[in-house]
Design a protein around this motif. Structure first.
Motif, PDB file in Angstrom:
ATOM      1  N   UNK A   1       0.821  -1.219   0.000  1.00 56.20           N
ATOM      2  CA  UNK A   1       0.000   0.000   0.000  1.00 56.20           C
ATOM      3  C   UNK A   1       0.847   1.258   0.000  1.00 56.20           C
ATOM      4  N   UNK A   2       1.975   1.204   0.716  1.00 55.93           N
ATOM      5  CA  UNK A   2       2.873   2.363   0.691  1.00 55.93           C
ATOM      6  C   UNK A   2       3.384   2.604  -0.713  1.00 55.93           C
ATOM      7  N   UNK A   3       3.767   1.523  -1.375  1.00 60.00           N
ATOM      8  CA  UNK A   3       4.262   1.647  -2.740  1.00 60.00           C
ATOM      9  C   UNK A   3       3.203   2.288  -3.617  1.00 60.00           C
ATOM     10  N   UNK A   4       1.961   1.817  -3.483  1.00 61.89           N
ATOM     11  CA  UNK A   4       0.882   2.346  -4.304  1.00 61.89           C
ATOM     12  C   UNK A   4       0.684   3.835  -4.056  1.00 61.89           C
ATOM     13  N   UNK A   5       0.824   4.266  -2.831  1.00 59.39           N
ATOM     14  CA  UNK A   5       0.677   5.701  -2.570  1.00 59.39           C
ATOM     15  C   UNK A   5       1.856   6.483  -3.126  1.00 59.39           C
ATOM     16  N   UNK A   6       3.018   5.875  -3.108  1.00 55.56           N
ATOM     17  CA  UNK A   6       4.229   6.582  -3.546  1.00 55.56           C
ATOM     18  C   UNK A   6       4.235   6.874  -5.016  1.00 55.56           C
ATOM     19  N   UNK A   7       3.717   5.919  -5.814  1.00 59.64           N
ATOM     20  CA  UNK A   7       3.939   6.024  -7.247  1.00 59.64           C
ATOM     21  C   UNK A   7       2.896   6.877  -7.956  1.00 59.64           C
ATOM     22  N   UNK A   8       1.908   7.365  -7.218  1.00 59.04           N
ATOM     23  CA  UNK A   8       0.903   8.213  -7.874  1.00 59.04           C
ATOM     24  C   UNK A   8       1.585   9.437  -8.450  1.00 59.04           C
ATOM     25  N   UNK A   9       1.268   9.763  -9.688  1.00 58.77           N
ATOM     26  CA  UNK A   9       1.860  10.907 -10.362  1.00 58.77           C
ATOM     27  C   UNK A   9       3.076  10.566 -11.182  1.00 58.77           C
ATOM     28  N   UNK A  10       3.559   9.337 -11.068  1.00 58.58           N
ATOM     29  CA  UNK A  10       4.754   8.960 -11.821  1.00 58.58           C
ATOM     30  C   UNK A  10       4.376   8.235 -13.098  1.00 58.58           C
ATOM     31  N   UNK A  11       5.276   8.242 -14.069  1.00 61.96           N
ATOM     32  CA  UNK A  11       5.033   7.414 -15.250  1.00 61.96           C
ATOM     33  C   UNK A  11       5.204   5.942 -14.897  1.00 61.96           C
ATOM     34  N   UNK A  12       4.241   5.158 -15.300  1.00 59.89           N
ATOM     35  CA  UNK A  12       4.256   3.736 -14.944  1.00 59.89           C
ATOM     36  C   UNK A  12       4.013   2.873 -16.169  1.00 59.89           C
ATOM     37  N   UNK A  13       4.353   1.593 -16.001  1.00 58.04           N
ATOM     38  CA  UNK A  13       4.005   0.583 -16.986  1.00 58.04           C
ATOM     39  C   UNK A  13       3.009  -0.346 -16.321  1.00 58.04           C
ATOM     40  N   UNK A  14       1.872  -0.557 -16.940  1.00 55.18           N
ATOM     41  CA  UNK A  14       0.880  -1.476 -16.411  1.00 55.18           C
ATOM     42  C   UNK A  14       0.779  -2.633 -17.376  1.00 55.18           C
ATOM     43  N   UNK A  15       1.078  -3.836 -16.917  1.00 57.27           N
ATOM     44  CA  UNK A  15       0.951  -4.990 -17.793  1.00 57.27           C
ATOM     45  C   UNK A  15      -0.289  -5.761 -17.387  1.00 57.27           C
ATOM     46  N   UNK A  16      -1.066  -6.152 -18.375  1.00 57.19           N
ATOM     47  CA  UNK A  16      -2.283  -6.899 -18.104  1.00 57.19           C
ATOM     48  C   UNK A  16      -2.012  -8.386 -18.242  1.00 57.19           C
ATOM     49  N   UNK A  17      -2.944  -9.185 -17.697  1.00 57.18           N
ATOM     50  CA  UNK A  17      -2.817 -10.637 -17.818  1.00 57.18           C
ATOM     51  C   UNK A  17      -2.759 -11.069 -19.278  1.00 57.18           C
ATOM     52  N   UNK A  18      -3.445 -10.288 -20.132  1.00 59.10           N
ATOM     53  CA  UNK A  18      -3.483 -10.658 -21.542  1.00 59.10           C
ATOM     54  C   UNK A  18      -2.176 -10.355 -22.258  1.00 59.10           C
ATOM     55  N   UNK A  19      -1.236  -9.671 -21.576  1.00 62.26           N
ATOM     56  CA  UNK A  19       0.043  -9.363 -22.206  1.00 62.26           C
ATOM     57  C   UNK A  19       0.115  -7.956 -22.755  1.00 62.26           C
ATOM     58  N   UNK A  20      -1.025  -7.254 -22.821  1.00 62.44           N
ATOM     59  CA  UNK A  20      -1.036  -5.884 -23.320  1.00 62.44           C
ATOM     60  C   UNK A  20      -0.369  -4.969 -22.292  1.00 62.44           C
TER      61      UNK A  20
ATOM     62  N   UNK B   1       4.392  -1.056 -12.683  1.00 60.19           N
ATOM     63  CA  UNK B   1       5.807  -0.821 -12.444  1.00 60.19           C
ATOM     64  C   UNK B   1       6.133   0.618 -12.806  1.00 60.19           C
ATOM     65  N   UNK B   2       7.111   1.198 -12.111  1.00 57.53           N
ATOM     66  CA  UNK B   2       7.535   2.546 -12.490  1.00 57.53           C
ATOM     67  C   UNK B   2       8.482   2.439 -13.678  1.00 57.53           C
ATOM     68  N   UNK B   3       8.460   3.499 -14.493  1.00 60.58           N
ATOM     69  CA  UNK B   3       9.347   3.534 -15.651  1.00 60.58           C
ATOM     70  C   UNK B   3      10.600   4.303 -15.301  1.00 60.58           C
TER      71      UNK B   3
END
Lengths: 103, 115
Positions: free
Chosen positions: B44-63, B109-111
């Protein structure tokens, strides 16, 4: 006496959730990406925390990839249909966004 | 599991001793493990920290979705801004907000700046 607030605003000091931001799209046209290579474009009338949605004036696009046996090339085919009013079950939803500008 | 066990398991305890780049990587890895075990509620701390940052979100489908993290919640529902969708190559550009249903998310993940 309370000042009048629009229905979409809430008195909250906490960070908004993603679902709060979907609320801003109510009554707007949206684009929904779903499982099984389906896409919907329609007007969002209602939604809930499961992302069950009521969409009006919907166009559904189903995309299939056929592989030619001889050339092994991938052929993308899409089938469209129009639905005046649609209930979408939330577990099929992958992504919700404002309609894509042509890109 | 304490870092000492990890150290020995990696063969650094007795006899063998990493040098050079391998040793640095091991040190950084162990420091991160120690830092994480000193913090409570790391996810949860990580989730609060990364708000506002560029991230990579990978889905189960691979997208893959790359964008700036606007907000997220405990179900891993995500709102991104300036999103780009990658499937093998680049497919679509989404400007404005994109909402991703949490059950489809494999990771956030953060970029790093180098891309």
């Amino acid at each position: 006496m309370q000042t009048s607030r629009s229905k979409k605003q809430q008195t909250t000091n906490t960070v908004e959730e993603p679902l709060d931001l979907i609320r801003l799209s109510l009554d707007e046209r949206i684009y929904v990406k779903m499982r099984n290579d389906r896409e919907l474009r329609g007007r969002l009338h209602a939604y809930d925390q499961h992302l069950n949605m009521i969409l009006g004036d919907v166009e559904e696009t189903v995309t299939t990839i056929e592989i030619d046996e001889e050339t092994y090339e991938e052929i993308y085919k899409s089938t469209k249909r129009n639905i005046p009013m649609l209930f979408v079950r939330g577990d099929g939803v992958v992504l919700v966004a404002p309609p894509l500008r042509v890109g | 599991m304490c870092w000492q066990e990890l150290w020995e398991r990696r063969g650094c305890g007795s006899g063998g001793y990493y040098t050079g780049g391998g040793r640095q990587r091991l040190d950084r890895f162990l420091i991160r493990i120690v830092k994480m075990s000193l913090r409570k509620q790391t996810p949860s701390d990580f989730l609060k920290q990364i708000i506002g940052r560029p991230v990579v979100v990978k889905l189960n489908s691979g997208v893959d979705y790359r964008g700036v993290l606007a907000c997220l919640d405990g179900y891993m529902n995500i709102a991104l801004e300036q999103t780009e969708e990658y499937v093998n190559g680049q497919l679509k550009n989404k400007y404005g907000d994109a909402f991703i249903r949490g059950n489809n998310v494999l990771y956030i993940s953060t970029q790093k700046r180098r891309m």
